[in-house]
Write a protein that holds these residues in place. Structure first.
Motif, PDB file in Angstrom:
ATOM      1  N   UNK A  37       0.732  -1.084   0.002  1.00 23.40           N
ATOM      2  CA  UNK A  37       0.104   0.029   0.039  1.00 23.40           C
ATOM      3  C   UNK A  37       1.041   1.457  -0.037  1.00 23.40           C
ATOM      4  N   UNK A  38       1.816   1.201   0.758  1.00 25.95           N
ATOM      5  CA  UNK A  38       2.781   2.251   0.870  1.00 25.95           C
ATOM      6  C   UNK A  38       3.397   2.537  -0.641  1.00 25.95           C
ATOM      7  N   UNK A  39       3.863   1.717  -1.574  1.00 27.76           N
ATOM      8  CA  UNK A  39       4.177   1.949  -2.662  1.00 27.76           C
ATOM      9  C   UNK A  39       3.423   2.291  -3.456  1.00 27.76           C
ATOM     10  N   UNK A  40       2.199   1.877  -3.410  1.00 28.10           N
ATOM     11  CA  UNK A  40       1.127   2.344  -4.322  1.00 28.10           C
ATOM     12  C   UNK A  40       0.568   3.941  -3.944  1.00 28.10           C
ATOM     13  N   UNK A  41       0.702   4.374  -2.634  1.00 29.73           N
ATOM     14  CA  UNK A  41       0.519   5.761  -2.465  1.00 29.73           C
ATOM     15  C   UNK A  41       1.622   6.813  -2.820  1.00 29.73           C
ATOM     16  N   UNK A  42       2.904   6.140  -2.739  1.00 29.70           N
ATOM     17  CA  UNK A  42       4.099   6.729  -3.145  1.00 29.70           C
ATOM     18  C   UNK A  42       4.379   6.654  -4.596  1.00 29.70           C
ATOM     19  N   UNK A  43       3.631   6.014  -5.328  1.00 25.85           N
ATOM     20  CA  UNK A  43       3.864   5.595  -6.741  1.00 25.85           C
ATOM     21  C   UNK A  43       5.361   5.417  -7.196  1.00 25.85           C
ATOM     22  N   UNK A  44       5.808   4.353  -6.415  1.00 22.33           N
ATOM     23  CA  UNK A  44       7.298   4.143  -6.544  1.00 22.33           C
ATOM     24  C   UNK A  44       7.550   2.935  -7.271  1.00 22.33           C
ATOM     25  N   UNK A  45       6.515   2.395  -7.649  1.00 19.15           N
ATOM     26  CA  UNK A  45       6.777   0.955  -8.392  1.00 19.15           C
ATOM     27  C   UNK A  45       6.810   1.083  -9.921  1.00 19.15           C
ATOM     28  N   UNK A  46       7.178   0.026 -10.468  1.00 21.39           N
ATOM     29  CA  UNK A  46       7.403   0.124 -12.118  1.00 21.39           C
ATOM     30  C   UNK A  46       5.867  -0.175 -13.096  1.00 21.39           C
ATOM     31  N   UNK A  47       4.918  -0.678 -12.181  1.00 22.75           N
ATOM     32  CA  UNK A  47       3.714  -1.151 -12.807  1.00 22.75           C
ATOM     33  C   UNK A  47       2.546  -0.349 -12.705  1.00 22.75           C
ATOM     34  N   UNK A  48       2.713   0.997 -12.340  1.00 23.48           N
ATOM     35  CA  UNK A  48       1.763   1.839 -11.909  1.00 23.48           C
ATOM     36  C   UNK A  48       0.661   2.192 -13.350  1.00 23.48           C
ATOM     37  N   UNK A  49       1.640   2.246 -14.390  1.00 22.23           N
ATOM     38  CA  UNK A  49       0.801   2.491 -15.597  1.00 22.23           C
ATOM     39  C   UNK A  49      -0.287   1.269 -15.845  1.00 22.23           C
ATOM     40  N   UNK A  50       0.124  -0.010 -15.755  1.00 26.16           N
ATOM     41  CA  UNK A  50      -0.472  -1.093 -15.978  1.00 26.16           C
ATOM     42  C   UNK A  50      -1.619  -1.254 -14.857  1.00 26.16           C
ATOM     43  N   UNK A  51      -1.386  -0.904 -13.750  1.00 27.91           N
ATOM     44  CA  UNK A  51      -2.611  -0.701 -12.797  1.00 27.91           C
ATOM     45  C   UNK A  51      -3.798   0.239 -13.059  1.00 27.91           C
ATOM     46  N   UNK A  52      -3.040   1.630 -13.610  1.00 26.87           N
ATOM     47  CA  UNK A  52      -4.162   2.564 -13.997  1.00 26.87           C
ATOM     48  C   UNK A  52      -4.936   1.995 -15.201  1.00 26.87           C
TER      49      UNK A  52
END
Length: 145
Positions: A37-52
């Protein structure tokens, strides 16, 4: 996936052997990818575009969309091509973060000159270079176009 100029009917243009897979629950997707959850809030992971992209797809399926379409050519990809109630084909680019440069959308605009484009972004919306820019959670309003 469409790899030529989008036109109606979109279904006739799809390539059955080229497709995108979506996981229809972004929470479970994050869990399977072991994203905290912390990575998602910070947007610090490489799959954030895929999740969006998955989030937008989930919104449209929840509203009853039977099928979605995307466009790809060489290194450019438009996540969604939406056919409005008036029959207009609208390219929709999904960007997960605050930096919303959309090179693929620029390529698409230059090549096909659509009358309208939409960017769904992970920040506040507005307008940008003659295109509509909405926050991701406005994806539900696309069906009203």
């Amino acid at each position: 996936m469409i790899d030529c100029q989008p036109r109606s009917p979109l279904k006739s243009l799809i390539k059955p052997n080229i497709f995108k897979l979506f996981f229809f629950d972004v929470g479970l997707l994050g869990n399977l990818l072991e994203i905290t959850y912390r990575e998602q809030l910070a947007q610090s992971m490489s799959f954030k575009g895929f999740i969006a992209e998955n989030f937008v797809q989930c919104e449209w399926i929840a509203q009853g969309a039977a099928q979605t379409y995307s466009w790809s050519e060489r290194n450019s990809e438009i996540e969604f091509i939406h056919k409005s109630k008036a029959g207009e084909l609208i390219p929709i680019e999904v960007k997960s973060g605050k930096r919303t440069r959309a090179k693929s959308l620029a390529v698409y605009r230059e090549k096909y000159s659509p009358t309208r484009t939409i960017k769904l972004v992970g920040s506040v919306g507005g307008s940008d270079e003659d295109q509509t820019v909405w926050p991701l959670y406005f994806a539900k309003f696309v069906a009203d176009l």
